[in-house]
Design an enzyme around this catalytic site. Structure first.
Site: not given
Length: 188
Positions: A61, A71, A131, A169
């Site tokens: 992603h 991130k 995250y 996904d």
């Protein structure tokens, strides 16, 4: 903290200093000052946490500008193979990836700057994954790559028949079909 550079510019592995004794352990999981001194200047605005079981693949992603995200990721429980793919047009490492094992034992963190697709595969019965993001999540700016694109040649370290994916996904484009919104910024 110990900073480990990878073979792709911008992708950084971070190892915290861990203090252990007969009571357990202690470590500083994040310091804005030290992060800016040793990695880069950024301000994280959103923390996320996910729980997943063995074989779950989340990714690959990214968010499109102006809501692109850097991130800083880590595992609280279990183990994952964490992967970042360079999708910066003009980058000498475009389409290449770095994979790092993040576990509750090694306490490693992985910094993924903007311009990379990111995902992970759960290697243990259960994982809790955190995250830190430097921009807010906006669903209308989501982008992704196919986790199983043969051109990426990612070894997810589990049998393909054990992979568990979200419906979304299952249908992402391969790298050849991606129109990347990112361009490599060359430093002096």
């Amino acid at each position: 903290m110990n900073v480990i550079k990878t073979n792709i510019e911008g992708l950084i592995i971070i190892e915290p200093r861990i203090f252990k004794d007969d009571r357990g352990y202690f470590f500083e999981s994040f310091s804005q000052r030290e992060f800016e001194e040793k990695v880069c200047k950024t301000i994280f605005v959103q923390d996320n946490e996910s729980k997943s079981s063995y074989g779950v693949v989340r990714g690959l992603h990214f968010q499109r500008p102006p809501f692109a995200q850097s991130k800083l990721v880590r595992v609280i429980k279990g183990a994952v193979l964490d992967v970042a793919v360079d999708i910066r047009k003009g980058s000498p490492t475009y389409g290449q990836h770095v994979a790092v094992e993040l576990t509750e034992e090694n306490h490693r963190q992985f910094f993924i700057p903007r311009g990379f697709a990111h995902g992970f595969c759960v290697l243990t019965d259960e994982v809790i994954f955190q995250y830190k993001c430097d921009n807010f999540y906006t669903p209308q700016h989501e982008g992704a790559l196919a986790w199983d694109d043969p051109e990426l040649a990612i070894d997810w370290q589990i049998p393909v028949d054990k992979v568990v994916l979200s419906e979304k996904d299952k249908y992402h484009p391969k790298l050849k079909k991606l129109t990347s919104p990112f361009t490599m910024v060359m430093s002096d």
